[in-house]
Design a protein around this motif. Structure first.
Motif, PDB file in Angstrom:
ATOM      1  N   MET A 144       0.822  -1.205   0.000  1.00  0.00           N
ATOM      2  CA  MET A 144       0.000   0.000   0.000  1.00  0.00           C
ATOM      3  C   MET A 144       0.858   1.258   0.000  1.00  0.00           C
ATOM      4  O   MET A 144       0.493   2.277  -0.587  1.00  0.00           O
ATOM      5  N   VAL A 145       1.999   1.192   0.694  1.00  0.00           N
ATOM      6  CA  VAL A 145       2.935   2.311   0.740  1.00  0.00           C
ATOM      7  C   VAL A 145       4.191   1.900  -0.021  1.00  0.00           C
ATOM      8  O   VAL A 145       4.842   0.919   0.320  1.00  0.00           O
ATOM      9  N   THR A 146       4.518   2.644  -1.053  1.00  0.00           N
ATOM     10  CA  THR A 146       5.606   2.251  -1.945  1.00  0.00           C
ATOM     11  C   THR A 146       6.973   2.682  -1.445  1.00  0.00           C
ATOM     12  O   THR A 146       7.097   3.581  -0.608  1.00  0.00           O
ATOM     13  N   ASP A 147       7.996   2.048  -1.998  1.00  0.00           N
ATOM     14  CA  ASP A 147       9.360   2.551  -1.839  1.00  0.00           C
ATOM     15  C   ASP A 147       9.735   3.277  -3.132  1.00  0.00           C
ATOM     16  O   ASP A 147       8.962   3.321  -4.095  1.00  0.00           O
ATOM     17  N   SER A 148      10.918   3.858  -3.163  1.00  0.00           N
ATOM     18  CA  SER A 148      11.320   4.657  -4.324  1.00  0.00           C
ATOM     19  C   SER A 148      11.574   3.811  -5.557  1.00  0.00           C
ATOM     20  O   SER A 148      11.420   4.294  -6.684  1.00  0.00           O
ATOM     21  N   ALA A 149      11.992   2.567  -5.390  1.00  0.00           N
ATOM     22  CA  ALA A 149      12.310   1.714  -6.526  1.00  0.00           C
ATOM     23  C   ALA A 149      11.061   1.343  -7.310  1.00  0.00           C
ATOM     24  O   ALA A 149      10.973   1.556  -8.525  1.00  0.00           O
ATOM     25  N   ALA A 150      10.083   0.779  -6.623  1.00  0.00           N
ATOM     26  CA  ALA A 150       8.835   0.394  -7.292  1.00  0.00           C
ATOM     27  C   ALA A 150       8.134   1.607  -7.874  1.00  0.00           C
ATOM     28  O   ALA A 150       7.558   1.552  -8.969  1.00  0.00           O
ATOM     29  N   SER A 151       8.199   2.723  -7.152  1.00  0.00           N
ATOM     30  CA  SER A 151       7.567   3.941  -7.639  1.00  0.00           C
ATOM     31  C   SER A 151       8.248   4.427  -8.916  1.00  0.00           C
ATOM     32  O   SER A 151       7.577   4.827  -9.880  1.00  0.00           O
ATOM     33  N   ALA A 152       9.576   4.377  -8.964  1.00  0.00           N
ATOM     34  CA  ALA A 152      10.306   4.817 -10.153  1.00  0.00           C
ATOM     35  C   ALA A 152       9.922   3.980 -11.362  1.00  0.00           C
ATOM     36  O   ALA A 152       9.776   4.507 -12.476  1.00  0.00           O
ATOM     37  N   THR A 153       9.764   2.689 -11.166  1.00  0.00           N
ATOM     38  CA  THR A 153       9.339   1.824 -12.264  1.00  0.00           C
ATOM     39  C   THR A 153       8.009   2.289 -12.820  1.00  0.00           C
ATOM     40  O   THR A 153       7.813   2.339 -14.046  1.00  0.00           O
ATOM     41  N   ALA A 154       7.093   2.675 -11.944  1.00  0.00           N
ATOM     42  CA  ALA A 154       5.757   3.091 -12.372  1.00  0.00           C
ATOM     43  C   ALA A 154       5.770   4.437 -13.081  1.00  0.00           C
ATOM     44  O   ALA A 154       5.279   4.566 -14.208  1.00  0.00           O
ATOM     45  N   TYR A 155       6.340   5.471 -12.449  1.00  0.00           N
ATOM     46  CA  TYR A 155       6.227   6.810 -13.035  1.00  0.00           C
ATOM     47  C   TYR A 155       7.178   7.043 -14.205  1.00  0.00           C
ATOM     48  O   TYR A 155       7.060   8.022 -14.931  1.00  0.00           O
ATOM     49  N   LEU A 156       8.142   6.119 -14.413  1.00  0.00           N
ATOM     50  CA  LEU A 156       9.048   6.248 -15.557  1.00  0.00           C
ATOM     51  C   LEU A 156       8.729   5.282 -16.688  1.00  0.00           C
ATOM     52  O   LEU A 156       8.984   5.578 -17.857  1.00  0.00           O
ATOM     53  N   SER A 157       8.167   4.108 -16.360  1.00  0.00           N
ATOM     54  CA  SER A 157       7.901   3.118 -17.414  1.00  0.00           C
ATOM     55  C   SER A 157       6.421   2.876 -17.658  1.00  0.00           C
ATOM     56  O   SER A 157       6.046   2.364 -18.710  1.00  0.00           O
ATOM     57  N   GLY A 158       5.561   3.193 -16.673  1.00  0.00           N
ATOM     58  CA  GLY A 158       4.125   3.010 -16.864  1.00  0.00           C
ATOM     59  C   GLY A 158       3.595   1.673 -16.410  1.00  0.00           C
ATOM     60  O   GLY A 158       2.461   1.303 -16.731  1.00  0.00           O
ATOM     61  N   VAL A 159       4.404   0.917 -15.643  1.00  0.00           N
ATOM     62  CA  VAL A 159       4.010  -0.407 -15.145  1.00  0.00           C
ATOM     63  C   VAL A 159       4.369  -0.485 -13.671  1.00  0.00           C
ATOM     64  O   VAL A 159       5.487  -0.128 -13.282  1.00  0.00           O
ATOM     65  N   LYS A 160       3.449  -0.938 -12.836  1.00  0.00           N
ATOM     66  CA  LYS A 160       3.758  -1.092 -11.415  1.00  0.00           C
ATOM     67  C   LYS A 160       4.517  -2.390 -11.176  1.00  0.00           C
ATOM     68  O   LYS A 160       4.179  -3.437 -11.731  1.00  0.00           O
ATOM     69  N   GLY A 161       5.555  -2.314 -10.350  1.00  0.00           N
ATOM     70  CA  GLY A 161       6.346  -3.485  -9.994  1.00  0.00           C
ATOM     71  C   GLY A 161       6.335  -3.710  -8.500  1.00  0.00           C
ATOM     72  O   GLY A 161       5.721  -2.963  -7.730  1.00  0.00           O
ATOM     73  N   ASN A 162       7.029  -4.759  -8.065  1.00  0.00           N
ATOM     74  CA  ASN A 162       7.102  -5.101  -6.650  1.00  0.00           C
ATOM     75  C   ASN A 162       8.089  -4.202  -5.911  1.00  0.00           C
ATOM     76  O   ASN A 162       9.024  -3.659  -6.502  1.00  0.00           O
ATOM     77  N   GLN A 163       7.866  -4.104  -4.611  1.00  0.00           N
ATOM     78  CA  GLN A 163       8.724  -3.278  -3.762  1.00  0.00           C
ATOM     79  C   GLN A 163      10.186  -3.671  -3.922  1.00  0.00           C
ATOM     80  O   GLN A 163      10.534  -4.863  -3.982  1.00  0.00           O
ATOM     81  N   GLN A 164      11.043  -2.663  -4.019  1.00  0.00           N
ATOM     82  CA  GLN A 164      12.502  -2.767  -4.076  1.00  0.00           C
ATOM     83  C   GLN A 164      13.039  -3.325  -5.399  1.00  0.00           C
ATOM     84  O   GLN A 164      14.235  -3.579  -5.522  1.00  0.00           O
ATOM     85  N   THR A 165      12.160  -3.525  -6.400  1.00  0.00           N
ATOM     86  CA  THR A 165      12.627  -3.909  -7.727  1.00  0.00           C
ATOM     87  C   THR A 165      12.561  -2.692  -8.646  1.00  0.00           C
ATOM     88  O   THR A 165      11.769  -1.779  -8.422  1.00  0.00           O
ATOM     89  N   ILE A 166      13.391  -2.697  -9.687  1.00  0.00           N
ATOM     90  CA  ILE A 166      13.477  -1.548 -10.581  1.00  0.00           C
ATOM     91  C   ILE A 166      13.447  -2.012 -12.036  1.00  0.00           C
ATOM     92  O   ILE A 166      14.204  -2.914 -12.427  1.00  0.00           O
TER      93      ILE A 166
END
Length: 540
Positions: A144-166
């Protein structure tokens, strides 16, 4: 009646009438046309941590009566009515990412800047002048609360990923080396899309250039902490099977094509036997690869390339004759603004240099700029440091706006997630947001305007009472604000963050959206990558 006695009676009557009028004014409050003032906390007149003198008696410097607000709000309405959508292809995109920058952080930073400029609550930050804004949902694929890695994947690539993955989708679990090497699971960032379209790219940060947020532009990894081969070895992994993030930056398909790279993190690119130019520890790499030298040798074959590690060298770079630039200004993360490290350039200076180099590409460019120390300071509950970083972040945005044309450059300002900071109390207008704010009506003790819900600022109670912050050095730049739950470092917060947009197709950013929506809208505006394109609509 004699003249002396008449004079005495007249004087007494005048004093009586003056006292009566004063009492009436006190009961009725400020009259129309009277400027309101307040008395700050004792000792407020001081130089703050950045050397700015704080006023002894801050004031609301204008008369905020009915006429004031009607005139001001009518002007704001006219500005809103005059907004015009810019419907054209975005030649350039500058993506500003304030790591951990909650709306509370933005508000407090505005109050801090307003105190210094004398505009107080009426201060307007550079990004607040952007015509469009939206709220962004930040949850990751598994939290529910993201880390910076998973968030970066979403806002830069357009796909949500798992926590701590990039740079990988939900099929890649944390630390799964085999899965991260499957190309079908790789997500491609908007930066990569610009490269594929033949346009220039750059990244600027004050964290390590291999840290989670900048890595989101170029890396594909199952573990955000695998920044060097040493990190993978420490995890019991095999660096020969899983490329570390630093290797992907210098040797990877995307990273090797980035023309401007600036930030910290020399340790992740150099071997252990190589001394750092600022002394102290050497590199961290086990494989004996000096990736800084590799980058220099590669880029000199392609054009004019420069490597710098000190602010003075950056300011001396001839940007008109530089095609490639790597600036690594610290062994680890770059220092906090409050620490005044003279070897570190400001985020504004790095942004200016990056734009000067990239804008020479007539096809256009994508630039990612991260204010990463905002988040790092919040993790320590150091709200003074965090707000100085937020003000520095705004200065970089203002610099970019001054150098670009909104008719061809789309600028975004947003955050990857929030931090658990709150602004509270009923302090007077014009107060210092970094100061004591109010008093508890239970224990009678003061509390600071800014606090955290969790983190290292937790104090506990002594003899049934919470600590009195007025007896602490709360003006220390690294003062940890009070927190309600003890943590080594604060956890992120999960509420929406705000996004501001200026330029071509900025009107796409209204309402409320997923963070994964952002790059889809950028691809449309810039006519790059897969999906809907503005340019395609012109061909119909």
């Amino acid at each position: 009646m004699s003249p002396p006695r008449l004079y005495l009676l007249s004087l007494l009557l005048l004093l009586f009438l003056t006292a009566s009028l004063a009492a009436s004014a006190s009961r009725l409050g400020p009259a129309r046309g009277v400027t309101r003032t307040h008395t700050p906390h004792k000792g407020q007149d001081h130089l703050d941590v950045m050397g700015h003198r704080q006023p002894k008696s801050p004031k609301v410097a204008v008369v905020e009566d009915m006429a004031f607000w009607n005139e001001r709000m009518q002007a704001e309405l006219r500005t809103q009515l005059e907004k015009t959508e810019i419907v054209s292809q975005a030649k350039n995109i500058i993506f500003f990412l304030g790591d951990g920058t909650s709306i509370s952080t933005l508000t407090a930073a505005r109050y801090l800047k307003g105190l210094r400029t004398g505009n107080f609550e009426h201060e307007v930050m550079a990004y607040e002048k952007f015509p469009y804004s939206t709220l962004i949902k930040t949850y990751s694929a598994d939290k529910m609360v993201t880390d910076s890695a998973a968030s970066a994947t979403a806002y830069l690539s357009g796909v949500k990923g798992n926590q701590q993955t990039i740079g990988v989708d939900v099929n890649v679990q944390l630390a799964d080396c085999d899965a991260m090497n499957i190309p079908q699971f790789h997500t491609h960032s908007i930066l990569r899309n610009f490269q594929d379209a033949g346009r220039s790219t750059g990244i600027v940060t004050v964290t390590r250039v291999t840290h989670a947020s900048p890595a989101g532009t170029y890396a594909h990894t199952a573990e955000r902490h695998w920044e060097s081969d040493d990190d993978i070895n420490d995890d019991g992994g095999d660096p020969d099977l899983c490329d570390d993030i630093a290797e992907q930056l210098v040797l990877g398909d995307t990273g090797s094509k980035i023309k401007v790279i600036m930030g910290g993190g020399r340790q992740k690119l150099t071997p252990k036997h190589v001394d750092d130019p600022e002394g102290g520890d050497g590199g961290k790499r086990d494989d004996d690869k000096n990736l800084i030298e590799t980058w220099i040798n590669q880029k000199k074959l392609l054009g004019n390339a420069s490597y710098v590690w000190h602010r003075n060298d950056l300011l001396a770079v001839d940007t008109t004759n530089t095609e490639y630039l790597m600036g690594l200004f610290d062994w680890g993360h770059m220092g906090f603004k409050v620490d005044n490290d003279v070897s570190n350039p400001s985020l504004r200076e790095m942004t200016k240099t990056a734009i000067e180099i990239l804008q020479k590409d007539t096809n256009g460019y994508f630039l990612f700029v991260e204010g990463g120390n905002i988040d790092l300071a919040h993790h320590l509950n150091e709200y003074r440091s965090a707000l100085e970083e937020a003000v520095e972040f705004e200065a970089a945005i203002e610099q970019a706006v001054s150098m670009t044309d909104p008719q061809e450059t789309l600028i975004l300002v947003t955050a990857d997630h929030s931090q658990p900071i709150v602004m509270n109390g009923y302090q007077e207008r014009g107060s210092d947001v970094l100061d004591l704010g109010d008093y508890s009506d239970v224990d009678g003790l003061p509390f600071t305007t800014l606090m955290y819900t969790n983190g290292p600022g937790y104090r506990g109670e002594v003899s049934g009472l919470r600590p009195d912050p007025s007896k602490e050095d709360y003006r220390d730049p690294h003062y940890p604000g009070a927190a309600t739950v003890p943590m080594i470092e604060s956890n992120h917060a999960g509420e929406e963050v705000i996004l501001y947009a200026l330029g071509p197709h900025a009107h796409l950013f209204t309402g409320i959206h997923e963070n994964a929506f952002i790059p889809h809208a950028l691809r449309y505006a810039a006519c790059v990558g897969e999906g809907l394109h503005y340019c395609s609509s012109l061909e119909v």
